[in-house]
Design a protein around this motif. Structure first.
Motif, PDB file in Angstrom:
ATOM      1  N   ALA A  33     -24.415  18.928 -26.585  1.00 38.81           N
ATOM      2  CA  ALA A  33     -23.153  18.534 -25.936  1.00 38.81           C
ATOM      3  C   ALA A  33     -23.075  17.026 -25.775  1.00 38.81           C
ATOM      4  CB  ALA A  33     -23.035  19.224 -24.580  1.00 38.81           C
ATOM      5  N   GLU A  34     -24.189  16.411 -25.393  1.00 35.46           N
ATOM      6  CA  GLU A  34     -24.219  14.955 -25.266  1.00 35.46           C
ATOM      7  C   GLU A  34     -24.027  14.292 -26.622  1.00 35.46           C
ATOM      8  OE1 GLU A  34     -27.993  14.230 -23.456  1.00 35.46           O
ATOM      9  OE2 GLU A  34     -27.239  14.493 -21.412  1.00 35.46           O
ATOM     10  N   SER A  35     -24.661  14.820 -27.645  1.00 39.18           N
ATOM     11  CA  SER A  35     -24.562  14.243 -28.986  1.00 39.18           C
ATOM     12  C   SER A  35     -23.147  14.334 -29.525  1.00 39.18           C
ATOM     13  CB  SER A  35     -25.527  14.955 -29.940  1.00 39.18           C
ATOM     14  OG  SER A  35     -26.865  14.834 -29.489  1.00 39.18           O
ATOM     15  N   LEU A  36     -22.427  15.397 -29.146  1.00 39.54           N
ATOM     16  CA  LEU A  36     -21.039  15.569 -29.572  1.00 39.54           C
ATOM     17  C   LEU A  36     -20.070  14.816 -28.672  1.00 39.54           C
ATOM     18  CD1 LEU A  36     -21.192  19.392 -30.358  1.00 39.54           C
ATOM     19  CD2 LEU A  36     -20.860  17.557 -32.027  1.00 39.54           C
ATOM     20  N   GLN A  37     -20.617  14.173 -27.627  1.00 40.56           N
ATOM     21  CA  GLN A  37     -19.817  13.391 -26.671  1.00 40.56           C
ATOM     22  C   GLN A  37     -18.717  14.236 -26.037  1.00 40.56           C
ATOM     23  OE1 GLN A  37     -18.649   9.993 -29.125  1.00 40.56           O
ATOM     24  NE2 GLN A  37     -20.424   8.845 -28.395  1.00 40.56           N
ATOM     25  N   LEU A  38     -19.058  15.467 -25.697  1.00 41.60           N
ATOM     26  CA  LEU A  38     -18.098  16.348 -25.040  1.00 41.60           C
ATOM     27  C   LEU A  38     -17.867  15.896 -23.598  1.00 41.60           C
ATOM     28  CD1 LEU A  38     -19.307  19.901 -26.167  1.00 41.60           C
ATOM     29  CD2 LEU A  38     -17.511  18.497 -27.175  1.00 41.60           C
ATOM     30  N   PRO A  39     -16.650  16.059 -23.076  1.00 39.78           N
ATOM     31  CA  PRO A  39     -16.424  15.819 -21.650  1.00 39.78           C
ATOM     32  C   PRO A  39     -17.299  16.760 -20.822  1.00 39.78           C
ATOM     33  CG  PRO A  39     -14.334  16.047 -22.826  1.00 39.78           C
ATOM     34  CD  PRO A  39     -15.422  16.460 -23.781  1.00 39.78           C
ATOM     35  N   LEU A  40     -17.589  16.378 -19.577  1.00 41.75           N
ATOM     36  CA  LEU A  40     -18.478  17.186 -18.743  1.00 41.75           C
ATOM     37  C   LEU A  40     -17.949  18.610 -18.567  1.00 41.75           C
ATOM     38  CD1 LEU A  40     -19.694  14.761 -15.927  1.00 41.75           C
ATOM     39  CD2 LEU A  40     -20.583  15.120 -18.231  1.00 41.75           C
ATOM     40  N   ARG A  41     -16.638  18.756 -18.437  1.00 39.47           N
ATOM     41  CA  ARG A  41     -16.070  20.092 -18.271  1.00 39.47           C
ATOM     42  C   ARG A  41     -16.390  20.965 -19.492  1.00 39.47           C
ATOM     43  NH1 ARG A  41     -12.359  22.065 -14.899  1.00 39.47           N
ATOM     44  NH2 ARG A  41     -11.918  19.973 -14.093  1.00 39.47           N
ATOM     45  N   GLU A  42     -16.283  20.392 -20.688  1.00 35.56           N
ATOM     46  CA  GLU A  42     -16.575  21.142 -21.906  1.00 35.56           C
ATOM     47  C   GLU A  42     -18.067  21.398 -22.057  1.00 35.56           C
ATOM     48  OE1 GLU A  42     -14.190  22.501 -23.852  1.00 35.56           O
ATOM     49  OE2 GLU A  42     -12.918  21.754 -22.231  1.00 35.56           O
ATOM     50  N   ARG A  43     -18.889  20.488 -21.547  1.00 39.36           N
ATOM     51  CA  ARG A  43     -20.341  20.723 -21.583  1.00 39.36           C
ATOM     52  C   ARG A  43     -20.702  21.925 -20.716  1.00 39.36           C
ATOM     53  NH1 ARG A  43     -22.959  14.559 -21.331  1.00 39.36           N
ATOM     54  NH2 ARG A  43     -21.379  13.605 -22.684  1.00 39.36           N
ATOM     55  N   ASN A  44     -20.080  22.006 -19.545  1.00 37.32           N
ATOM     56  CA  ASN A  44     -20.310  23.171 -18.688  1.00 37.32           C
ATOM     57  C   ASN A  44     -19.885  24.454 -19.386  1.00 37.32           C
ATOM     58  OD1 ASN A  44     -21.485  21.923 -16.482  1.00 37.32           O
ATOM     59  ND2 ASN A  44     -19.595  21.743 -15.322  1.00 37.32           N
ATOM     60  N   ALA A  45     -18.723  24.403 -20.062  1.00 41.53           N
ATOM     61  CA  ALA A  45     -18.228  25.588 -20.761  1.00 41.53           C
ATOM     62  C   ALA A  45     -19.188  26.004 -21.880  1.00 41.53           C
ATOM     63  CB  ALA A  45     -16.844  25.310 -21.328  1.00 41.53           C
ATOM     64  N   LEU A  46     -19.766  25.024 -22.571  1.00 44.49           N
ATOM     65  CA  LEU A  46     -20.718  25.330 -23.635  1.00 44.49           C
ATOM     66  C   LEU A  46     -21.973  25.981 -23.067  1.00 44.49           C
ATOM     67  CD1 LEU A  46     -20.953  24.960 -26.735  1.00 44.49           C
ATOM     68  CD2 LEU A  46     -22.205  22.851 -26.297  1.00 44.49           C
ATOM     69  N   LEU A  47     -22.439  25.477 -21.925  1.00 45.85           N
ATOM     70  CA  LEU A  47     -23.611  26.071 -21.275  1.00 45.85           C
ATOM     71  C   LEU A  47     -23.338  27.519 -20.867  1.00 45.85           C
ATOM     72  CD1 LEU A  47     -24.754  23.022 -19.146  1.00 45.85           C
ATOM     73  CD2 LEU A  47     -26.221  24.267 -20.740  1.00 45.85           C
ATOM     74  N   VAL A  48     -22.164  27.753 -20.290  1.00 46.81           N
ATOM     75  CA  VAL A  48     -21.810  29.115 -19.865  1.00 46.81           C
ATOM     76  C   VAL A  48     -21.734  30.037 -21.079  1.00 46.81           C
ATOM     77  CG1 VAL A  48     -19.984  30.530 -18.848  1.00 46.81           C
ATOM     78  CG2 VAL A  48     -20.629  28.375 -17.761  1.00 46.81           C
ATOM     79  N   ALA A  49     -21.154  29.547 -22.171  1.00 44.70           N
ATOM     80  CA  ALA A  49     -21.046  30.354 -23.388  1.00 44.70           C
ATOM     81  C   ALA A  49     -22.420  30.715 -23.947  1.00 44.70           C
ATOM     82  CB  ALA A  49     -20.232  29.608 -24.441  1.00 44.70           C
ATOM     83  N   ALA A  50     -23.402  29.827 -23.701  1.00 38.96           N
ATOM     84  CA  ALA A  50     -24.761  30.078 -24.190  1.00 38.96           C
ATOM     85  C   ALA A  50     -25.577  30.914 -23.208  1.00 38.96           C
ATOM     86  CB  ALA A  50     -25.466  28.750 -24.455  1.00 38.96           C
ATOM     87  N   GLY A  51     -24.954  31.265 -22.054  1.00 38.08           N
ATOM     88  CA  GLY A  51     -25.641  32.114 -21.082  1.00 38.08           C
ATOM     89  C   GLY A  51     -26.352  31.372 -19.979  1.00 38.08           C
TER      90      GLY A  51
END
Length: 238
Positions: A33-51
């Protein structure tokens, strides 16, 4: 390959993650998520999607823990006088403004200023600033393009998408022209004290680890010529 290098992993491992042959650990999801420079909200969403649980809190601005942030913003807004400056959230809703904000809102319909006032709508609405903006089509393109970029970073945000559609309907004749001030798009605004030419700067908390703070933007207006600087220095303050 580039993403793998940025995330500190191998191209092979990243390929396995993409194909589902490997399951990423929490640290790997954060690094991607950091490497893709995602906003923090999207980083949280990615974490949730990964469980995994979200990594970044979303604290209310009224929370005592954010008192230092509110104080810092207040100092910046006051220090920018006699020029206008505002703080907005990710939807463009007004969070705070300095006493020079009335330079922009002079003559605006009261209902557009009722909380939560939206600065994007305020700029383009026919009962807002739009009738006083001399380069309205050009400025509308600037505002709508900026909102479009926000929407691209938050594809699941229905409110951003709705606002983007609303503003496009308010300004169907927006244009891009090559004859504006070379280094920035100026806001050319008619005022009761004379014509104003303003440029803007946008400040964000790039090191924020809280979603609320990361999504705040401080937009400061600066005079683009001596006439504007003189008018604003004499503008009556409330």
């Amino acid at each position: 390959m580039e993403l793998a290098l940025r995330a500190g992993t191998t191209q092979r491992h990243l390929s396995f993650l993409e194909s589902g042959r490997s399951v990423p650990g929490r640290a790997m999801v954060v690094r991607l998520a950091e490497s893709l420079q995602l906003p923090l909200r999207e980083r949280n969403a990615l974490l949730v999607a990964a469980g995994y649980a979200p990594a970044y809190p979303e604290t209310s601005l009224d929370d005592p823990a954010l008192a230092p942030v509110r104080t810092a913003l207040g100092h910046i807004l006051t220090g920018h006088l006699p020029y206008p400056a505002v703080v907005v959230d990710r939807h463009g809703d007004l969070i705070a403004a300095n006493d020079a904000f009335d330079v922009l809102t002079d003559g605006v319909a009261a209902e557009l200023l009722a909380p939560p006032a939206n600065v994007y709508r305020l700029a383009l609405h026919p009962d807002g600033m739009a009738p006083r903006i001399l380069n309205s089509a050009q400025w509308a393109h600037h505002v709508i393009d900026r909102l479009h970029q926000e929407a691209l970073h938050s594809p699941d945000d229905d409110r951003l998408a709705q606002l983007h559609t609303e503003l496009k309907e308010l300004a169907p004749d927006r244009v891009v022209t090559p004859d504006h001030l070379g280094f920035a798009v100026p806001l050319q605004l008619r005022s009761r004290h004379g014509q104003l030419r303003l440029i803007t700067t946008i400040t964000t908390f790039v090191t924020a680890a809280d979603v609320t703070i990361a999504e705040l933007k401080l937009e400061a207006f600066l005079p683009a010529d001596q006439q504007t600087a003189a008018i604003l220095s004499r503008w009556p303050r409330p």
